[in-house]
Design an enzyme around this catalytic site. Structure first.
Site, PDB file in Angstrom:
ATOM      1  N   LEU A 110       0.901  -1.307   0.123  1.00  0.00           N
ATOM      2  CA  LEU A 110      -0.278   0.017  -0.104  1.00  0.00           C
ATOM      3  C   LEU A 110       0.762   1.251   0.123  1.00  0.00           C
ATOM      4  O   LEU A 110       0.545   2.241  -0.423  1.00  0.00           O
ATOM      5  CB  LEU A 110      -0.922  -0.047   1.345  1.00  0.00           C
ATOM      6  CG  LEU A 110      -1.878  -0.955   1.416  1.00  0.00           C
ATOM      7  CD1 LEU A 110      -2.674  -0.997   2.479  1.00  0.00           C
ATOM      8  CD2 LEU A 110      -2.819  -0.926   0.021  1.00  0.00           C
ATOM      9  N   GLY A 111       2.027   1.170   0.534  1.00  0.00           N
ATOM     10  CA  GLY A 111       2.866   2.312   0.633  1.00  0.00           C
ATOM     11  C   GLY A 111       4.223   1.819   1.326  1.00  0.00           C
ATOM     12  O   GLY A 111       4.243   1.028   1.847  1.00  0.00           O
ATOM     13  N   GLY A 125       7.741   3.983   3.390  1.00  0.00           N
ATOM     14  CA  GLY A 125       8.323   5.150   3.732  1.00  0.00           C
ATOM     15  C   GLY A 125       9.846   4.856   4.542  1.00  0.00           C
ATOM     16  O   GLY A 125      10.350   3.873   4.193  1.00  0.00           O
ATOM     17  N   GLY A 126      10.384   5.934   5.022  1.00  0.00           N
ATOM     18  CA  GLY A 126      11.638   5.686   5.723  1.00  0.00           C
ATOM     19  C   GLY A 126      11.608   4.726   6.980  1.00  0.00           C
ATOM     20  O   GLY A 126      12.774   4.210   7.206  1.00  0.00           O
ATOM     21  N   MET A 127      10.583   4.547   7.538  1.00  0.00           N
ATOM     22  CA  MET A 127      10.704   3.776   8.524  1.00  0.00           C
ATOM     23  C   MET A 127      10.180   2.151   8.155  1.00  0.00           C
ATOM     24  O   MET A 127      10.792   1.150   8.746  1.00  0.00           O
ATOM     25  CB  MET A 127       9.651   4.044   9.660  1.00  0.00           C
ATOM     26  CG  MET A 127       9.610   3.264  10.657  1.00  0.00           C
ATOM     27  SD  MET A 127       8.185   3.702  11.812  1.00  0.00           S
ATOM     28  CE  MET A 127       6.923   2.795  11.476  1.00  0.00           C
ATOM     29  N   GLY A 128       9.360   2.025   7.273  1.00  0.00           N
ATOM     30  CA  GLY A 128       8.802   0.856   6.741  1.00  0.00           C
ATOM     31  C   GLY A 128       7.935   0.694   5.784  1.00  0.00           C
ATOM     32  O   GLY A 128       7.799   1.717   5.002  1.00  0.00           O
ATOM     33  N   VAL A 179       4.099  -0.729   4.176  1.00  0.00           N
ATOM     34  CA  VAL A 179       2.509  -0.857   4.725  1.00  0.00           C
ATOM     35  C   VAL A 179       2.082  -1.888   3.582  1.00  0.00           C
ATOM     36  O   VAL A 179       1.857  -1.449   2.476  1.00  0.00           O
ATOM     37  CB  VAL A 179       1.798   0.349   4.765  1.00  0.00           C
ATOM     38  CG1 VAL A 179       0.207  -0.125   5.301  1.00  0.00           C
ATOM     39  CG2 VAL A 179       2.261   1.110   5.775  1.00  0.00           C
ATOM     40  N   LYS A 208       1.982  -2.624   9.096  1.00  0.00           N
ATOM     41  CA  LYS A 208       3.083  -2.022   8.830  1.00  0.00           C
ATOM     42  C   LYS A 208       4.266  -2.765   9.412  1.00  0.00           C
ATOM     43  O   LYS A 208       4.344  -3.108  10.395  1.00  0.00           O
ATOM     44  CB  LYS A 208       3.049  -0.605   9.447  1.00  0.00           C
ATOM     45  CG  LYS A 208       4.242   0.322   9.431  1.00  0.00           C
ATOM     46  CD  LYS A 208       4.148   1.631   9.760  1.00  0.00           C
ATOM     47  CE  LYS A 208       3.519   1.910  11.171  1.00  0.00           C
ATOM     48  NZ  LYS A 208       3.457   3.496  11.190  1.00  0.00           N
ATOM     49  N   ASP A 254       1.844  16.029  14.433  1.00  0.00           N
ATOM     50  CA  ASP A 254       2.158  16.136  12.841  1.00  0.00           C
ATOM     51  C   ASP A 254       0.842  16.016  12.462  1.00  0.00           C
ATOM     52  O   ASP A 254       0.443  15.456  11.251  1.00  0.00           O
ATOM     53  CB  ASP A 254       2.905  15.049  12.535  1.00  0.00           C
ATOM     54  CG  ASP A 254       3.585  15.157  11.213  1.00  0.00           C
ATOM     55  OD1 ASP A 254       3.562  16.154  10.640  1.00  0.00           O
ATOM     56  OD2 ASP A 254       3.991  14.128  10.385  1.00  0.00           O
TER      57      ASP A 254
END
Length: 540
Positions: A2-3, A5-8, A10, A24, A118
């Site tokens: 699904l997506g 990013g820098g952390m993990g 999904v 995630k 955020d």
């Protein structure tokens, strides 16, 4: 998927009852970092604390697994930022439903002792059953322990409160300020403090009045109060939730009569009156034979996903599908060196040669590199003087108020000099008592020497070394030099705008590092479309 990013990453998954679930998974390299794992554990704790309408429930999590993971309900729909780009701002009862729903969610978050930190259009999804506040990756709880997303303990430029820009304070009143910005954006489709680079927006947040032209009259006084420069003059989230519920009740009464006139019925009103545009959902994995308990099913799915993440082999999420999507094989890596690693007047050893000013890349459009050069910025010599190859282009006096937005290095800070915001500024080491910094300003070998009489603000909250040191500056094969501009809300082809280029173009997402020559999505000035473009040089 699904997506990512820098952390993990999904992934799509299916629960016991066939419900759609978002899982995630932390990147395998980061899972080995004890500090990162502790912060992920804290994120799980935060998610378990918050619940209520217009929030996303945590279903299961295992922060102690080899590959830590968490599963939440899947929330379809456009984000607020995507909606305004395609359909324009919200209006009428839809705006009031959005206001009451998000304000109620924020009040529930604060009642649980959590600060979101955020709140922005990218973190609010206009789901079919109401607005949903997402992403607690950098939230913190009342005891002050924080968690991080992509290694940063900062919010998004333009969505931070004046007090955060001044001294790093991030409390419930900062969330209320962000809510005021969010509502103004939802009502008008533009940021109340204008557009431009992060520094310009930050300056206006600190010193200018918001542009609230277009905010409905009945909401104007509330939004204005939320955007007060002094946090003590802002209402609490509970008061905001109560007031938006009252305004919603008045709106519904005007439209439907006296059937729905009680502010306490906000969830029911959202269920009955919320009508966001329909969007096409991504393809979902077919369900397999499931164990009798949802936790066991999620563990089966998670094990399949995370084994793939650890080995680099990607399988269909459904355990019944055994065919591989792609097979991992060793990839060539980019060449690495250091800029300004030695004191001025000395000769760098051959193994770690410094890059001098004459070596700063100016790449012709026809250049075709065989390997991306990765250069680590080391502006200070061990003796505390600017290193060779570093040019001092200006000197100023100022102060540093937080960790850098542009990099996760522990020696990098966000500082001010008059009305300028400088980021990153490098201290000689991680000692808060240092009183000098070298701040990047333009070319990677051009630095502003900043006197910081008050020293640095204390502990730099970036993880040592970072899980992924994101590039500060990139040079493309077309000659464009692109610098990190912070996590804005603009997106293109599903990727967030992260870099602005000196030729007026933009970079979206982060570099693809799977080959010797890295690439990134580049949008030429005024093109409205992005294309994968090779990177000649990366400065980190």
């Amino acid at each position: 998927m699904l997506g990512a990013g820098g952390m993990g990453t999904v992934y799509a998954a299916v629960g016991e009852r066939g419900e759609r679930v978002a899982v995630k998974a932390v990147h395998a390299g980061q899972a080995a970092d004890d500090q990162f794992r502790a912060r992920f554990r804290r994120e799980v704790q935060v998610l378990r604390r918050v619940s209520g309408p217009c929030l996303v429930p945590l279903l299961e999590a295992d922060p102690e697994a080899d590959i830590p993971w968490l599963a939440t309900a899947y929330v379809p729909g456009l984000t607020l930022g995507e909606h305004t780009s395609v359909h324009g701002p919200l209006a009428g009862i839809q705006l009031h439903l959005f206001a009451a729903g998000t304000a109620g969610a924020l009040a529930a978050v604060h009642a649980a002792g959590v600060v979101h930190r955020d709140l922005k259009p990218a973190n609010v999804t206009l789901a079919p059953d109401g607005p949903r506040v997402l992403d607690f990756g950098i939230a913190h709880v009342a005891d002050g322990t924080a968690v991080t997303r992509t290694g940063l303990l900062t919010g998004t430029p333009g969505w931070l409160s004046p007090e955060y820009y001044r001294d790093g304070t991030a409390g419930p009143s900062g969330d209320v300020f962000a809510w005021g910005v969010l509502l103004a954006f939802a009502a008008t489709g533009r940021h109340p403090f204008g557009a431009g680079n992060a520094e310009a927006v930050a300056f206006r947040v600190l010193s200018a009045e918001p542009d609230l032209d277009g905010v409905p009259d009945d909401m104007l006084s509330l939004v204005t109060a939320c955007l007060a420069k002094d946090p003590g003059h802002r209402p609490s989230s509970a008061v905001v939730a109560q007031k938006t519920a009252e305004l919603l009740g008045e709106q519904v009464t005007q439209a439907l009569g006296d059937v729905h006139d009680q502010p306490t019925e906000v969830p029911n009103l959202i269920a009955e009156q919320w009508h966001p545009p329909t969007v096409e959902d991504p393809a979902w994995p077919a369900s397999a034979i499931r164990p009798p308990h949802s936790r066991a099913w999620l563990i089966v799915v998670a094990a399949t996903v995370f084994a793939a993440a650890a080995t680099g082999t990607w399988f269909a999420l459904d355990p019944g599908h055994a065919s591989a999507r792609a097979t991992h094989s060793p990839q060539p890596t980019a060449a690495r060196s250091t800029l300004g690693a030695t004191p001025a007047g000395t000769t760098p050893p051959p193994a770690r040669s410094a890059v001098t000013e004459s070596q700063t890349p100016t790449v012709a459009a026809s250049s075709a590199p065989t390997q991306t050069q990765v250069i680590t910025l080391s502006p200070w010599s061990p003796g505390g003087t600017p290193a060779t190859g570093i040019t001092i282009i200006d000197r100023a006096s100022g102060s540093c108020f937080g960790t850098a937005e542009s990099t996760m290095r522990t020696d990098a800070w966000r500082c001010t000099a008059g009305d300028r915001i400088l980021d990153p500024c490098f201290s000689p080491d991680s000692n808060p008592s240092d009183t000098s910094a070298l701040c990047l300003d333009g070319a990677p070998d051009g630095m502003v020497e900043l006197s910081v009489p008050e020293g640095f603000p204390g502990n730099n909250n970036h993880m040592p070394g970072g899980p992924d040191i994101e590039p500060i500056t990139l040079v493309l094969t077309n000659g464009a030099r692109c610098s990190f501009v912070g996590g804005g809300t603009a997106t293109l082809a599903g990727q967030r705008l992260n870099y602005g280029c000196d030729n007026g173009g933009y970079l979206y997402g982060y570099p693809n590092e799977t080959a010797a020559v890295w690439t990134i999505s580049y949008a030429a000035p005024g093109s409205g479309a992005s294309v994968s473009t090779p990177i000649t040089t990366v400065y980190e």
